[in-house]
Each structure stands twice: as structure tokens, then as C-alpha cells.
Design an enzyme around this catalytic site. Structure first.
Site, PDB file in Angstrom:
ATOM      1  N   GLY A  47       0.781  -1.226   0.000  1.00  0.00           N
ATOM      2  CA  GLY A  47       0.000   0.000   0.000  1.00  0.00           C
ATOM      3  C   GLY A  47       0.811   1.274   0.000  1.00  0.00           C
ATOM      4  O   GLY A  47       0.246   2.361  -0.114  1.00  0.00           O
ATOM      5  N   ARG A 105      -9.362  23.573   5.762  1.00  0.00           N
ATOM      6  CA  ARG A 105     -10.376  23.958   6.753  1.00  0.00           C
ATOM      7  C   ARG A 105      -9.883  23.785   8.185  1.00  0.00           C
ATOM      8  O   ARG A 105     -10.541  24.226   9.124  1.00  0.00           O
ATOM      9  CB  ARG A 105     -11.662  23.149   6.522  1.00  0.00           C
ATOM     10  CG  ARG A 105     -12.419  23.604   5.278  1.00  0.00           C
ATOM     11  CD  ARG A 105     -13.665  22.790   5.013  1.00  0.00           C
ATOM     12  NE  ARG A 105     -13.346  21.460   4.498  1.00  0.00           N
ATOM     13  CZ  ARG A 105     -14.260  20.566   4.142  1.00  0.00           C
ATOM     14  NH1 ARG A 105     -15.543  20.859   4.272  1.00  0.00           N
ATOM     15  NH2 ARG A 105     -13.898  19.389   3.677  1.00  0.00           N
ATOM     16  N   GLN A 106      -8.711  23.151   8.340  1.00  0.00           N
ATOM     17  CA  GLN A 106      -8.104  23.032   9.666  1.00  0.00           C
ATOM     18  C   GLN A 106      -6.994  24.076   9.779  1.00  0.00           C
ATOM     19  O   GLN A 106      -5.813  23.761   9.871  1.00  0.00           O
ATOM     20  CB  GLN A 106      -7.566  21.613   9.865  1.00  0.00           C
ATOM     21  CG  GLN A 106      -8.641  20.542   9.763  1.00  0.00           C
ATOM     22  CD  GLN A 106      -8.090  19.147   9.986  1.00  0.00           C
ATOM     23  OE1 GLN A 106      -7.318  18.912  10.922  1.00  0.00           O
ATOM     24  NE2 GLN A 106      -8.466  18.212   9.132  1.00  0.00           N
ATOM     25  N   HIS A 139      -9.314  27.948   1.099  1.00  0.00           N
ATOM     26  CA  HIS A 139     -10.497  28.122   1.944  1.00  0.00           C
ATOM     27  C   HIS A 139     -10.356  29.347   2.840  1.00  0.00           C
ATOM     28  O   HIS A 139     -11.322  30.059   3.085  1.00  0.00           O
ATOM     29  CB  HIS A 139     -10.718  26.875   2.792  1.00  0.00           C
ATOM     30  CG  HIS A 139     -11.937  26.942   3.652  1.00  0.00           C
ATOM     31  ND1 HIS A 139     -13.216  27.016   3.132  1.00  0.00           N
ATOM     32  CD2 HIS A 139     -12.081  26.969   5.006  1.00  0.00           C
ATOM     33  CE1 HIS A 139     -14.093  27.070   4.116  1.00  0.00           C
ATOM     34  NE2 HIS A 139     -13.425  27.053   5.258  1.00  0.00           N
ATOM     35  N   ASP A 183     -22.808  32.064   3.566  1.00  0.00           N
ATOM     36  CA  ASP A 183     -22.493  32.218   4.988  1.00  0.00           C
ATOM     37  C   ASP A 183     -21.597  33.446   5.157  1.00  0.00           C
ATOM     38  O   ASP A 183     -21.112  34.024   4.184  1.00  0.00           O
ATOM     39  CB  ASP A 183     -21.819  30.975   5.564  1.00  0.00           C
ATOM     40  CG  ASP A 183     -20.574  30.554   4.785  1.00  0.00           C
ATOM     41  OD1 ASP A 183     -19.726  31.432   4.503  1.00  0.00           O
ATOM     42  OD2 ASP A 183     -20.449  29.373   4.442  1.00  0.00           O
ATOM     43  N   LYS A 206     -25.685  31.908   8.683  1.00  0.00           N
ATOM     44  CA  LYS A 206     -25.955  30.604   9.296  1.00  0.00           C
ATOM     45  C   LYS A 206     -25.083  30.427  10.524  1.00  0.00           C
ATOM     46  O   LYS A 206     -24.071  31.099  10.697  1.00  0.00           O
ATOM     47  CB  LYS A 206     -25.690  29.480   8.284  1.00  0.00           C
ATOM     48  CG  LYS A 206     -24.209  29.288   7.972  1.00  0.00           C
ATOM     49  CD  LYS A 206     -23.959  28.149   7.011  1.00  0.00           C
ATOM     50  CE  LYS A 206     -22.452  27.961   6.787  1.00  0.00           C
ATOM     51  NZ  LYS A 206     -22.144  26.934   5.795  1.00  0.00           N
ATOM     52  N   ARG A 208     -23.077  27.311  12.422  1.00  0.00           N
ATOM     53  CA  ARG A 208     -22.669  25.905  12.328  1.00  0.00           C
ATOM     54  C   ARG A 208     -22.404  25.361  13.728  1.00  0.00           C
ATOM     55  O   ARG A 208     -21.553  25.864  14.456  1.00  0.00           O
ATOM     56  CB  ARG A 208     -21.409  25.776  11.480  1.00  0.00           C
ATOM     57  CG  ARG A 208     -20.925  24.343  11.305  1.00  0.00           C
ATOM     58  CD  ARG A 208     -19.683  24.269  10.444  1.00  0.00           C
ATOM     59  NE  ARG A 208     -19.956  24.629   9.075  1.00  0.00           N
ATOM     60  CZ  ARG A 208     -20.411  23.782   8.161  1.00  0.00           C
ATOM     61  NH1 ARG A 208     -20.687  22.536   8.513  1.00  0.00           N
ATOM     62  NH2 ARG A 208     -20.625  24.181   6.925  1.00  0.00           N
ATOM     63  N   THR A 237     -20.671  18.177   1.336  1.00  0.00           N
ATOM     64  CA  THR A 237     -21.937  17.452   1.298  1.00  0.00           C
ATOM     65  C   THR A 237     -23.039  18.253   0.617  1.00  0.00           C
ATOM     66  O   THR A 237     -24.060  17.701   0.236  1.00  0.00           O
ATOM     67  CB  THR A 237     -22.411  17.089   2.708  1.00  0.00           C
ATOM     68  OG1 THR A 237     -22.676  18.294   3.444  1.00  0.00           O
ATOM     69  CG2 THR A 237     -21.352  16.260   3.439  1.00  0.00           C
ATOM     70  N   GLY A 239     -24.869  20.513   2.066  1.00  0.00           N
ATOM     71  CA  GLY A 239     -25.918  20.901   3.001  1.00  0.00           C
ATOM     72  C   GLY A 239     -26.079  22.408   3.125  1.00  0.00           C
ATOM     73  O   GLY A 239     -27.195  22.942   3.004  1.00  0.00           O
TER      74      GLY A 239
END
Length: 336
Positions: A47, A105-106, A139, A183, A206, A208, A237, A239
Site C-alpha cells: 500500500g 479547513r483546519q 479556503h 455564509d 448561518k 454551524r 456534502t 448541506g
């Protein structure tokens, strides 16, 4: 086509790709009248990632195109190992072209004991051998500061504006368009897009609670009888985007469109978009979309010409800022 400047201090240009962006990388090379460099990415029986470079890169100006998109860790390891291979093969300069930068996003410690993974990944890429970064729609733009090497940050809003202003987009309907931020975190990006388009801005506010639970707080602006365009950098996703689309329609919009730079499309994203009031979803090919995740309402724009022009500027030590100033249509034309 590569236009070599007299002040070019580096060797011949070579474009390589690992597994994540093969199609887009080939189009970039074609735009520059080049062939993709000869390399192979595979796995050993246990792997582990295996990279083989099948041509000399000594003294060359090497560009490696690889998004760190899902499978994120596999694609990241391919990039790191290819960077190391080029460094150990005496490449003159190595630029990591990362259309989509994973782990972005981190980017901060939201809670005690959280890692800042975006900074860790930046350090790994630099240590592996990258001397320069070319990326698109981070981001969080402040991630540019995580790198101690030059970084060029491309913006997808130019491609979106080029499309919507064309006959294939909204064309003569622009006077009835409102750009909507899904957002508060996307307001700056959406304001830039609204300024280019010359239209007003509205905001969906919004809250979260976690990665799955989102609560609508307020809607700011007026979309009654208007064509609304939602703009964001990442579609995971779906959403948040779909909830924002419903909110826009509930507030009287005539129709809702959406444009997203990075179509990750994980979880129930395909079903969410399919069942949403979004009339057309515009995405870029910074992430390769598998056939089973493509929808009739989805349109994919290529970033190959844009990235190719940026690579040409870097190779010839020319201003990428000048590239931005010519993005209004004359450079890219309609077939982007």
C-alpha cells in the site's frame, strides 16, 4: 504557448502530474505546447506510494500538478514523494501546482488541543522540496502565510464572471442578478465577485454547530424577483449550499444558480444538489469529478488555460497580477 522571456533564469520548463489531476494537467501542457513529463504513480503491494520519474529533470523548471483532494492522504503522499524525487534529481526549481489544497479547513485552533493541520501540510510540502506554490481559492486566504516560500493564489471568480457575462450564462439578465453569500465566511469572496459583475450582494447568515448540523439565523439583502447566484469555494456534502438556495427562494428569488470552485462532492452531495432548487451548478475542474457524480444541472469549467497562463508567468518571471488584470475576457475568451 510558452513565451520565453530574456530574463528567464531557470532551465527548460517541464510539467508533471501525479494521479489527482491527470486530465486537467494534460490540458495545461497542451495549452503550453508541451507534453506531460514521463512519470508513474502506483502502489507497492503493502500500500505504500510509489513514484517513478522516467526522464531527466536536472536543471529544469519543474511544475508538479496535484490536488490534495479525496483520497486526500494518498494524493498528498504522491505529491510529497514526487517533490522529493525531483529535488533529489537536481531539478533547477520545483513549483507545486495544487489546484485544491486539502486540510485547508483546519487552519486554526477552534478548540483546546486542536492541531493546525493546514500549517503542518504546508511545512511538509516545503520540506519535501517545493520552492514555490501555485494554488487556487484557498479556503482561508491567510493560509498563504503558512508558507515561507513564494505562493501565487489564483481566484476562480474571474472564470465564473466570464461565464455568467457570456451568452451561455445570464448575459442580458445581469441587471436582475444578485450575488448571495451562503455564509458570513464567504462574504469577502462574494463581494469581490459582485464587484466584478457590477451587481448587489446579499448574505445568508448561518450558525454551524458541527460538521453536519447548521442553523439559519438571518437573511440580509433583497432578492425578490431576482436571479440569485450563490458563490462558495468548497462543495462537500452540499448541506449549506442547498439550505442557502432554499432560503433564497423563500425570500422571493426568481431562480437560484450556484458556482463552486472545488467540487469535493462527498456524502449525500449528489442527492442534495439533485433535490435542491438550484437551477444550474457551475464548478471548476480543480478536482476530477467521477462520471457517477455528474448531474444534468452541473456544468464544469476548465481551469487549464488559466493555470497554464499562470505557469507561463512564473516560468518567465512575469507578473501574475497583470494576468488578473486581463481576466475580464480578452485573455481567456468564451471557451474557458
Amino acid at each position: 504557448m510558452i513565451r520565453t522571456a530574456s530574463n528567464n533564469a531557470f532551465g527548460p520548463i517541464k510539467i508533471f502530474s501525479a494521479s489527482a489531476n491527470k486530465g486537467m494537467a494534460k490540458n495545461v501542457a497542451t495549452h503550453l505546447d508541451l507534453e506531460l513529463g514521463k512519470s508513474e504513480a502506483s502502489k507497492f503491494s503493502d500500500g505504500e506510494t510509489k513514484i517513478v520519474v522516467n526522464e531527466t529533470v536536472r536543471g529544469a523548471d519543474v511544475f508538479i500538478i496535484q490536488s490534495t483532494s479525496p483520497p486526500v492522504n494518498d494524493n498528498l503522499m504522491e505529491l510529497l514523494i514526487m517533490l522529493d524525487a525531483m529535488r533529489r534529481s537536481s531539478a533547477g526549481r520545483i513549483t507545486a501546482v495544487i489546484p485544491y489544497y486539502g486540510y485547508a479547513r483546519q487552519d486554526r485552533r477552534a478548540r483546546s488541543h486542536d492541531p493546525i493541520s493546514a500549517k503542518l501540510v504546508a511545512d511538509m510540502i516545503t520540506s519535501a522540496g517545493a520552492g514555490r506554490i501555485l494554488t487556487m481559492d484557498l479556503h482561508c486566504p491567510q493560509i498563504q502565510g503558512f508558507f515561507n516560500i513564494p505562493l501565487d493564489h489564483l481566484r476562480g471568480i474571474y472564470l465564473f464572471a466570464n461565464y455568467y457575462q457570456s451568452k451561455d450564462g445570464l448575459g442580458e439578465k445581469l441587471e436582475d442578478v444578485v450575488v448571495v453569500s451562503p455564509d458570513l465566511g464567504s462574504v469577502a469572496r462574494c463581494q469581490g465577485f459582485a464587484d466584478i459583475m457590477g451587481v448587489p450582494l446579499a448574505i445568508v447568515d448561518k450558525r454551524r454547530h458541527d460538521d453536519k448540523k447548521i442553523e439559519l439565523a438571518h437573511f440580509i439583502g433583497d432578492v425578490r424577483g431576482k436571479y440569485a447566484i450563490l458563490v462558495d469555494d468548497i462543495l462537500a456534502t452540499g448541506g449549506s449550499l442547498c439550505n442557502a438556495a432554499r432560503t433564497v427562494m423563500d425570500n422571493g428569488a426568481k431562480a437560484v444558480f450556484a458556482c463552486i470552485t472545488h467540487p469535493i462532492l462527498c456524502g449525500d452531495a449528489v442527492e442534495n444538489i439533485k433535490n435542491s432548487p438550484i437551477e444550474e451548478l457551475l464548478v471548476l475542474d480543480t478536482i476530477e469529478i467521477p462520471p457517477e457524480k455528474k448531474l444534468d444541472k452541473m456544468k464544469v469549467l476548465s481551469v487549464a488555460k488559466y493555470v497554464g497562463e499562470a505557469i507561463n508567468c512564473i516560468h518567465n518571471s512575469q507578473s501574475i497580477g497583470e494576468l488578473f488584470r486581463t481576466m475580464s475576457g480578452s485573455l481567456l475568451g468564451e471557451n474557458i
